[in-house]
Design a protein around this motif. Structure first.
Motif, PDB file in Angstrom:
ATOM      1  N   PRO A 143      -6.393  31.239 -23.857  1.00  9.24           N
ATOM      2  CA  PRO A 143      -5.259  31.502 -22.999  1.00  9.24           C
ATOM      3  C   PRO A 143      -5.650  32.063 -21.643  1.00  9.24           C
ATOM      4  N   ASN A 144      -6.562  32.609 -21.381  1.00 12.26           N
ATOM      5  CA  ASN A 144      -7.158  33.254 -20.094  1.00 12.26           C
ATOM      6  C   ASN A 144      -7.850  32.244 -19.357  1.00 12.26           C
ATOM      7  N   LEU A 145      -8.042  31.311 -19.656  1.00 10.83           N
ATOM      8  CA  LEU A 145      -9.039  30.385 -18.891  1.00 10.83           C
ATOM      9  C   LEU A 145      -8.288  29.444 -18.171  1.00 10.83           C
ATOM     10  N   GLU A 146      -8.629  28.931 -17.163  1.00 11.47           N
ATOM     11  CA  GLU A 146      -8.297  27.721 -16.354  1.00 11.47           C
ATOM     12  C   GLU A 146      -9.072  26.491 -16.416  1.00 11.47           C
ATOM     13  N   TRP A 147      -8.564  25.393 -16.323  1.00 11.81           N
ATOM     14  CA  TRP A 147      -9.416  24.105 -16.471  1.00 11.81           C
ATOM     15  C   TRP A 147     -10.335  24.026 -15.454  1.00 11.81           C
ATOM     16  N   TYR A 191     -18.983  29.408 -21.735  1.00 10.65           N
ATOM     17  CA  TYR A 191     -17.857  28.624 -22.171  1.00 10.65           C
ATOM     18  C   TYR A 191     -18.552  28.304 -23.181  1.00 10.65           C
ATOM     19  N   ILE A 192     -17.960  28.319 -24.625  1.00 13.91           N
ATOM     20  CA  ILE A 192     -18.399  27.711 -25.724  1.00 13.91           C
ATOM     21  C   ILE A 192     -17.489  26.783 -26.349  1.00 13.91           C
ATOM     22  N   PHE A 193     -18.188  25.442 -26.460  1.00 13.47           N
ATOM     23  CA  PHE A 193     -17.483  24.359 -27.126  1.00 13.47           C
ATOM     24  C   PHE A 193     -17.993  24.221 -28.558  1.00 13.47           C
ATOM     25  N   VAL A 194     -17.074  23.826 -29.358  1.00 15.17           N
ATOM     26  CA  VAL A 194     -17.303  23.635 -30.994  1.00 15.17           C
ATOM     27  C   VAL A 194     -16.526  22.484 -31.503  1.00 15.17           C
ATOM     28  N   ASP A 195     -17.262  21.854 -32.363  1.00 14.45           N
ATOM     29  CA  ASP A 195     -16.365  20.447 -32.877  1.00 14.45           C
ATOM     30  C   ASP A 195     -15.283  21.069 -33.633  1.00 14.45           C
ATOM     31  N   LYS A 218      -9.981  17.894 -20.893  1.00 12.07           N
ATOM     32  CA  LYS A 218      -8.915  18.416 -20.303  1.00 12.07           C
ATOM     33  C   LYS A 218      -7.670  18.417 -21.105  1.00 12.07           C
ATOM     34  N   ALA A 219      -7.492  16.858 -21.523  1.00 10.03           N
ATOM     35  CA  ALA A 219      -6.139  17.017 -22.507  1.00 10.03           C
ATOM     36  C   ALA A 219      -6.179  17.847 -23.539  1.00 10.03           C
ATOM     37  N   ARG A 220      -7.425  17.902 -24.247  1.00 10.89           N
ATOM     38  CA  ARG A 220      -7.659  18.703 -25.602  1.00 10.89           C
ATOM     39  C   ARG A 220      -7.384  20.248 -24.994  1.00 10.89           C
ATOM     40  N   PHE A 221      -8.146  20.607 -23.839  1.00 13.39           N
ATOM     41  CA  PHE A 221      -8.012  22.003 -23.508  1.00 13.39           C
ATOM     42  C   PHE A 221      -6.441  22.551 -23.190  1.00 13.39           C
ATOM     43  N   GLU A 222      -5.630  21.546 -22.767  1.00  7.29           N
ATOM     44  CA  GLU A 222      -4.432  21.732 -22.544  1.00  7.29           C
ATOM     45  C   GLU A 222      -3.468  21.962 -23.855  1.00  7.29           C
ATOM     46  N   LYS A 223      -3.792  20.768 -24.496  1.00  6.54           N
ATOM     47  CA  LYS A 223      -3.026  20.892 -25.797  1.00  6.54           C
ATOM     48  C   LYS A 223      -3.230  22.206 -26.735  1.00  6.54           C
ATOM     49  N   ASN A 224      -4.336  22.696 -26.463  1.00  7.10           N
ATOM     50  CA  ASN A 224      -4.888  23.976 -27.239  1.00  7.10           C
ATOM     51  C   ASN A 224      -4.953  25.183 -26.705  1.00  7.10           C
ATOM     52  N   LYS A 225      -3.966  25.371 -25.505  1.00  2.00           N
ATOM     53  CA  LYS A 225      -4.109  26.450 -24.740  1.00  2.00           C
ATOM     54  C   LYS A 225      -4.186  27.854 -25.320  1.00  2.00           C
ATOM     55  N   GLY A 226      -3.447  27.804 -26.455  1.00  2.00           N
ATOM     56  CA  GLY A 226      -3.600  29.078 -27.266  1.00  2.00           C
ATOM     57  C   GLY A 226      -5.046  29.508 -27.740  1.00  2.00           C
ATOM     58  N   ASN A 255     -11.937  25.897 -13.647  1.00  2.00           N
ATOM     59  CA  ASN A 255     -13.261  26.635 -13.688  1.00  2.00           C
ATOM     60  C   ASN A 255     -14.195  26.060 -14.644  1.00  2.00           C
ATOM     61  N   VAL A 256     -13.550  25.560 -15.916  1.00  2.00           N
ATOM     62  CA  VAL A 256     -14.273  25.001 -16.856  1.00  2.00           C
ATOM     63  C   VAL A 256     -14.959  23.694 -16.275  1.00  2.00           C
ATOM     64  N   GLU A 257     -14.177  22.854 -15.661  1.00  2.93           N
ATOM     65  CA  GLU A 257     -14.673  21.638 -15.103  1.00  2.93           C
ATOM     66  C   GLU A 257     -15.686  21.624 -14.147  1.00  2.93           C
ATOM     67  N   ALA A 258     -15.653  22.855 -13.331  1.00  2.00           N
ATOM     68  CA  ALA A 258     -16.540  23.058 -12.059  1.00  2.00           C
ATOM     69  C   ALA A 258     -17.804  23.451 -12.881  1.00  2.00           C
ATOM     70  N   ARG A 259     -17.878  24.132 -13.876  1.00  2.00           N
ATOM     71  CA  ARG A 259     -18.930  24.635 -14.436  1.00  2.00           C
ATOM     72  C   ARG A 259     -19.763  23.255 -15.365  1.00  2.00           C
ATOM     73  N   LEU A 260     -18.998  22.524 -16.082  1.00  2.00           N
ATOM     74  CA  LEU A 260     -19.313  21.487 -16.508  1.00  2.00           C
ATOM     75  C   LEU A 260     -20.178  20.376 -15.680  1.00  2.00           C
ATOM     76  N   GLU A 261     -19.404  20.113 -14.488  1.00  2.00           N
ATOM     77  CA  GLU A 261     -20.054  19.263 -13.424  1.00  2.00           C
ATOM     78  C   GLU A 261     -21.185  19.898 -12.858  1.00  2.00           C
ATOM     79  N   ALA A 262     -21.551  21.213 -13.019  1.00  2.00           N
ATOM     80  CA  ALA A 262     -22.766  21.793 -12.422  1.00  2.00           C
ATOM     81  C   ALA A 262     -23.899  21.575 -13.538  1.00  2.00           C
ATOM     82  N   HIS A 263     -23.408  21.252 -14.653  1.00  2.00           N
ATOM     83  CA  HIS A 263     -24.485  21.054 -15.885  1.00  2.00           C
ATOM     84  C   HIS A 263     -24.409  19.707 -16.526  1.00  2.00           C
TER      85      HIS A 263
END
Length: 192
Positions: free
Chosen positions: A36-40, A79-83, A25-33, A42-50
């Motif tokens: 820009p069209n995503l809300e944390w 949602y795509i996460f990358v190193d 979440k902290a990284r998501f907020e720091k790199n919002k650019g 929703n991301v967190e809900a998807r992660l918790e479901a998987h």
């Protein structure tokens, strides 16, 4: 080892899950650019479901990848996460390309291979085009390099490819797949 014990090895404790979600979440907020069209929420809900995907993200984080949500091309609404670590993840360096390369090496074998580590972590090795897209978000691998998914026609001839950023330019190189260097690792991608 039974299937249940393997699956339980891929479960995070509540503390690990909470710590990882806070970091992401902290990284998501720091790199919002980057998204820009995503809300944390929703991301967190998807992660918790998987939870299996959370485990993979934990492995990415644990090995120094600093995974972040990026918007690579995706028609599936994933949602795509990358190193996104500045340099190739420290916990994934000094590895050859794949298991066949590791098996072929007779002396001074590395401990692991990039492709096998991806399989074990439940992530994908970045392709050259995905690597180039990542470089649009920042400057990565200015001192290190990263193995990328190698086309079969190159791999069948014993080679593998890797990329880095030098002189403000992304370069793609080749090497024997069995080679490994302290400054070469790999970057992964996770679809959630």
């Amino acid at each position: 080892m039974t299937t249940n014990s393997i699956e339980s090895d891929k479960q995070l404790s509540v503390e690990q899950r909470d710590e990882l979600l806070n970091t992401l979440k902290a990284r998501f907020e720091k790199n919002k650019g980057c998204h820009p069209n995503l809300e944390w929420v929703n991301v967190e809900a998807r992660l918790e479901a998987h939870p299996d995907k959370l485990w993979s993200l934990h492995e990415m984080e644990k090995t120094g990848g600093e995974p972040d949500l990026v918007e690579l091309h995706s028609e599936k609404g994933e949602y795509i996460f990358v190193d996104c670590s500045t340099e190739s993840p420290k916990g994934r360096r000094s590895v050859c390309y794949d298991q066949a390369a590791l098996d072929a090496r007779k002396e001074n074998k590395p401990k692991h291979s990039a492709v096998q580590m991806c399989i074990e972590m439940g992530i994908e090795l970045l392709s050259e085009s995905q690597y180039r897209e990542l470089q649009q978000l920042g400057n990565f691998d200015m001192k290190t390099s990263s193995w990328v998914l190698t086309p079969d026609k190159i791999r069948q001839r014993g080679g593998a490819i890797f990329c880095d950023l030098r002189y403000d330019t992304v370069f793609m190189y080749h090497n024997g797949a069995e080679s490994y260097y302290a400054g070469r690792g790999f970057r992964g991608l996770l679809r959630v």
